[in-house]
Design a protein around this motif. Structure first.
Motif, PDB file in Angstrom:
ATOM      1  N   TYR A  69      -2.206  14.357   7.873  1.00 26.77           N
ATOM      2  CA  TYR A  69      -2.971  12.979   7.608  1.00 26.77           C
ATOM      3  C   TYR A  69      -2.022  12.029   6.719  1.00 26.77           C
ATOM      4  N   ASN A  77     -10.798   2.965   1.407  1.00 24.32           N
ATOM      5  CA  ASN A  77     -11.050   4.170   1.631  1.00 24.32           C
ATOM      6  C   ASN A  77     -12.459   4.372   2.312  1.00 24.32           C
ATOM      7  N   ARG A  98     -12.751   6.744   9.787  1.00 26.62           N
ATOM      8  CA  ARG A  98     -11.320   6.229  10.112  1.00 26.62           C
ATOM      9  C   ARG A  98     -10.668   7.148  10.849  1.00 26.62           C
ATOM     10  N   GLU A 120      -7.784   0.683   9.049  1.00 26.49           N
ATOM     11  CA  GLU A 120      -8.213   0.130   7.735  1.00 26.49           C
ATOM     12  C   GLU A 120      -6.877   0.580   6.674  1.00 26.49           C
ATOM     13  N   GLU A 121      -5.997  -0.194   6.479  1.00 25.96           N
ATOM     14  CA  GLU A 121      -4.941   0.122   5.595  1.00 25.96           C
ATOM     15  C   GLU A 121      -5.409   0.215   4.257  1.00 25.96           C
ATOM     16  N   LEU A 122      -6.385  -0.633   3.564  1.00 21.34           N
ATOM     17  CA  LEU A 122      -6.409  -0.862   2.255  1.00 21.34           C
ATOM     18  C   LEU A 122      -7.510  -0.336   1.612  1.00 21.34           C
ATOM     19  N   VAL A 166     -10.567  12.552   7.956  1.00 23.68           N
ATOM     20  CA  VAL A 166      -9.483  12.215   6.739  1.00 23.68           C
ATOM     21  C   VAL A 166      -9.208  13.211   6.217  1.00 23.68           C
ATOM     22  N   THR A 177       0.696  -1.363   0.000  1.00 21.13           N
ATOM     23  CA  THR A 177       0.061  -0.076   0.026  1.00 21.13           C
ATOM     24  C   THR A 177       0.855   1.416  -0.055  1.00 21.13           C
ATOM     25  N   PHE A 216       1.000   5.453   0.617  1.00 21.54           N
ATOM     26  CA  PHE A 216       0.397   6.225   1.510  1.00 21.54           C
ATOM     27  C   PHE A 216       0.573   7.530   0.742  1.00 21.54           C
ATOM     28  N   VAL A 276     -15.578   4.777   1.351  1.00 24.90           N
ATOM     29  CA  VAL A 276     -16.355   4.235   0.405  1.00 24.90           C
ATOM     30  C   VAL A 276     -16.643   2.731   0.360  1.00 24.90           C
ATOM     31  N   GLU A 277     -15.078   2.443  -0.019  1.00 31.71           N
ATOM     32  CA  GLU A 277     -14.803   0.876   0.302  1.00 31.71           C
ATOM     33  C   GLU A 277     -15.003   0.255   1.608  1.00 31.71           C
ATOM     34  N   TYR A 322     -15.275   2.228  -7.856  1.00 34.12           N
ATOM     35  CA  TYR A 322     -16.613   1.883  -7.647  1.00 34.12           C
ATOM     36  C   TYR A 322     -17.399   2.612  -8.758  1.00 34.12           C
ATOM     37  N   ASN A 380      -3.023   9.033   4.527  1.00 32.98           N
ATOM     38  CA  ASN A 380      -3.992   8.172   3.723  1.00 32.98           C
ATOM     39  C   ASN A 380      -3.464   7.024   2.996  1.00 32.98           C
ATOM     40  N   PRO A 381      -4.333   6.172   2.964  1.00 35.66           N
ATOM     41  CA  PRO A 381      -3.844   4.999   1.986  1.00 35.66           C
ATOM     42  C   PRO A 381      -4.439   5.427   0.650  1.00 35.66           C
ATOM     43  N   VAL A 382      -3.448   4.973  -0.441  1.00 36.63           N
ATOM     44  CA  VAL A 382      -3.896   5.166  -1.840  1.00 36.63           C
ATOM     45  C   VAL A 382      -4.683   3.979  -2.443  1.00 36.63           C
ATOM     46  N   PRO A 383      -5.951   4.124  -2.712  1.00 37.66           N
ATOM     47  CA  PRO A 383      -6.829   2.811  -3.173  1.00 37.66           C
ATOM     48  C   PRO A 383      -6.084   2.103  -4.216  1.00 37.66           C
ATOM     49  N   GLN A 399     -19.385   0.244   1.633  1.00 30.55           N
ATOM     50  CA  GLN A 399     -20.127  -0.007   0.576  1.00 30.55           C
ATOM     51  C   GLN A 399     -20.578  -1.374   1.056  1.00 30.55           C
ATOM     52  N   ALA A 450     -23.701   1.440  -6.898  1.00 30.40           N
ATOM     53  CA  ALA A 450     -22.536   1.166  -5.913  1.00 30.40           C
ATOM     54  C   ALA A 450     -22.062  -0.291  -5.892  1.00 30.40           C
TER      55      ALA A 450
END
Lengths: 328, 375
Positions: A170, B29, B118, B25-27, B64, A2, A4, B31-32, A208, A172-175, B35, A213
């Motif tokens: 912050y 965001n 988060r 929640e590492e992986l 966030v 992951t 960040f 929304v994920e 998504y 944040n993990p990057v999807p 959902q 959804a």
């Protein structure tokens, strides 16, 4: 693995104080502490409204303290960089002599063993005071107020505003979908994701479908054309605020990609003066060179990766009055 | 007053879902994370988002650091075609209050309420300091643990409770959480063992603090006959109220929670009758209390007059999982679940916001609708 994204947001607020808080802050610069009369009570710090009934209080100020008594305390063994003291200290509720309600402040108590309910404490004033609650650095044990450094005296004018600075960092993990789009952009590819249910296609690394959804994985990826038409735009005249690097009017345009329903919003235009941007103009994607990719971002940021924006591709304009409505 | 708190039209919780509550929640965001919870809450009653009369969410952009993150969160629901939608920058329990109010109008029968957060993305203590009085308090940066510790010491000094009582609350919460698959902090430890923990900020030891939690939750409300169609045992909301105290910490008695008591009275689960002024809880089998710090559960029990017969926080409570913006709505979901699964006839849920229990919501739930039962 992951990735960040780290970012720091600062909140540099200037707050107006009004007649009650302003009077309290002005008095602090003169090393005096004010309460406000509420019936038989003296509220410290002064409030504008009765805390029980909400009735407005008359500006009937009463000087209290500056010496007071600790009513409750808690020991902070490892202070953060924002805390009033950089060594272990106590936060305490201190009832100043003459006050009915206690004031929250720091006490430089040395060690937790010396802190006790009923402890007598006095303010340690800053030498230069500006009208903030931290004009009192902290309270110290005993009956004698202190001043830290040379005393530059009280404010010449009533204090009407205060600065308040906060900053939060912050991580944040990057999807994964965003990361795949960024990687594709390094190869001059604009990645889209097609929803298996509604067939809509999304750009920008969104993993998504926001209509159905449902999750959109790598199996939904499609390559999008990198040529399109400007459907709408705005000319932004920058005003100065922290973080704004633009100084001249600039354009943000919406681009409809050829043969799709995908509109890419808020895009920079390149080699195109703001006053020459038109609806219907044909444009092509401009990508960062490898040398420009060092900060993992092009001109559009985030999942757009190396995409810097759009520039005219030389083709004649498209004349379609409906184009202007295509911003989604 | 009773009509306002009880509502004009019976409304019930008919479905509840939550994510696993985790430290980080590492992986995924927002929304994920959200959902699958939304999918779950719909599947439990066989509904879709297109059948929702109203959608309301609770969250905090500061968690966030993304402006309008609550708007992008709607991607987890599906925001097209346009729907009647609202958001509160508060715990989801307060979003549920708004939805319950909307359902008093006769033109909608169902509502989706959800919340997410988060807390692990930044320093939570710093984020929560931003909610304090910006003139007198915030520039000193008292973090929520320090403020809770001041409250805990005041409670000890009042002579009503000791640190051992705090440890007993934590031991029971962790033991109960063993039966909650979504809980984060669980275990079989005695209060005596927990008393061996170090102080984080005295007099609060490690076990008296909530965990930092990432997670999401969702509830579906239905009104009148629609609730009975969707759910075998709807958890009817028989009363709900919320109250707030002054932002001036020094002007509050931190050892009591007068707003919880008043919200409980308005929701019909607390009576103050016998002249002593002591509140008495009435008609409650189960109470889910949003007490992020162990000593706060003791303050809330007293404010609501809960006796020994009441099962408090059988889910493990906020000491087992404390998703900021989430834990209050989870309390309503857990309390409602005890009615829906038949283990309780009546329950109350409590949610809080702000430093040291500043704002409090009480939601009363029962297996039967209040009053004349008009649906």
């Amino acid at each position: 693995m992951t990735r960040f994204a780290e970012s720091t947001i600062t909140f540099p607020y200037k707050r107006s104080l009004g007649p009650v808080v302003g009077a309290f802050m002005t008095a602090l610069t003169d090393k005096r502490i004010l309460g406000i009369r509420n019936g038989k009570d003296i509220l410290v710090p002064p409030m504008e409204w009765d805390p029980t009934t909400g009735a407005e209080l008359a500006p009937d100020f009463v000087e209290v303290g500056p010496v007071g008594t600790v009513e409750s305390w808690t020991w902070v063994p490892t202070p953060s960089v924002q805390h009033p003291l950089q060594h272990a200290f106590a936060f305490a509720l201190i009832r100043l002599d003459g006050a009915t309600t206690p004031l929250l402040h720091a006490v430089d108590g040395g060690s937790s063993e010396r802190m006790v309910e009923g402890l007598r404490v006095a303010p340690r004033w800053r030498g230069t005071r500006v009208g903030r609650i931290d004009d009192i650095i902290c309270f110290v044990m005993g009956e004698v107020p202190e001043t830290d450094g040379g005393d530059t005296g009280a404010a010449q004018e009533p204090v009407q505003r205060m600065d308040y600075h906060a900053s939060i960092t912050y991580r944040n993990p990057v999807p994964a979908a965003t990361d795949r789009a960024v990687v594709a952009s390094r190869n001059r590819r604009l990645l889209g994701l097609r929803c298996p249910r509604c067939e809509r296609v999304y750009a920008g690394g969104k993993g998504y479908c926001p209509v159905d959804a449902v999750e959109l994985g790598p199996e939904c990826e499609v390559d999008l054309p990198t040529v399109g038409t400007i459907t709408n735009f705005a000319i932004v005249t920058p005003v100065s605020y922290p973080g704004q690097t633009e100084t001249e009017p600039f354009v943000r345009a919406f681009v409809l990609l050829d043969g799709t329903d995908v509109v890419i919003g808020y895009s920079p235009v390149i080699e195109l003066p703001a006053d020459e941007v038109r609806v219907g103009q044909r444009v092509a994607a401009v990508w960062a060179s490898p040398a420009e990719e060092h900060d993992q971002e092009g001109g559009m940021g985030g999942a757009w990766g190396s995409l810097l924006g759009w520039m005219p591709n030389g083709e004649p304009d498209i004349d379609d009055p409906d184009l202007v409505n295509r911003i989604f | 007053m009773a009509a306002a708190s009880g509502g004009r039209r019976p409304v019930a919780v008919v479905s509840f879902a939550q994510s696993d509550m985790v430290r980080r929640e590492e992986l995924r965001n927002d929304v994920e994370v959200l959902q699958p919870v939304i999918v779950d809450v719909f599947e439990k009653v066989g509904l879709t988002k297109d059948e929702m009369g109203f959608v309301c969410s609770g969250s905090c952009d500061y968690l966030v650091g993304a402006p309008f993150s609550f708007v992008s969160a709607l991607d987890a629901v599906g925001a097209w075609p346009p729907m009647r939608e609202s958001h509160v920058e508060m715990d989801g329990a307060f979003a549920l209050y708004e939805a319950w109010t909307q359902l008093q109008e006769d033109d909608i029968d169902t509502a989706l309420v959800f919340s997410f957060g988060r807390s692990s993305m930044s320093e939570l203590g710093r984020v929560l300091t931003l909610q304090l009085d910006p003139y007198y308090v915030a520039p000193l940066w008292p973090d929520p643990v320090a403020l809770a510790a001041l409250q805990a010491r005041a409670l000890i000094d009042s002579g009503r409770y000791t640190e051992a009582d705090f440890a007993a609350v934590a031991a029971r919460s962790r033991r109960d959480a063993l039966n909650n698959p979504h809980a984060q902090v669980k275990g079989e430890q005695t209060a005596e063992e927990l008393m061996g923990d170090d102080y984080v900020v005295a007099p609060l030891r490690r076990h008296a603090l909530p965990p930092i939690t990432d997670g999401a939750t969702a509830i579906i409300l239905a009104a009148g006959d629609r609730a009975a169609e969707l759910c075998e045992r709807p958890a009817w909301i028989t009363g709900m109220d919320h109250r707030i105290e002054t932002h001036s910490l020094g002007a509050r008695d931190l050892t009591t929670s007068p707003t919880t008591r008043r919200a409980g009275e308005a929701a019909g689960v607390v009576e103050v009758g016998d002249g002593s002024g002591a509140p008495v809880g009435v008609g409650v089998d189960v109470a889910e209390l949003h007490a992020p710090f162990a000593h706060q559960e003791l303050i809330l029990r007293d404010a609501l007059g809960l006796g020994e017969a009441v099962a408090v926080n059988p889910s493990g409570g906020a000491l087992a999982a404390n998703g900021v913006m989430v834990a209050g709505l989870v309390r309503i979901g857990e309390a409602a679940s005890r009615i829906m699964d038949g283990t309780a006839q009546s329950a109350l849920a409590h949610a809080t916001s702000g430093p040291c229990l500043q704002q409090n919501l009480v939601c009363a739930l029962a297996a039967e609708p209040a009053g004349d039962g008009r649906r």
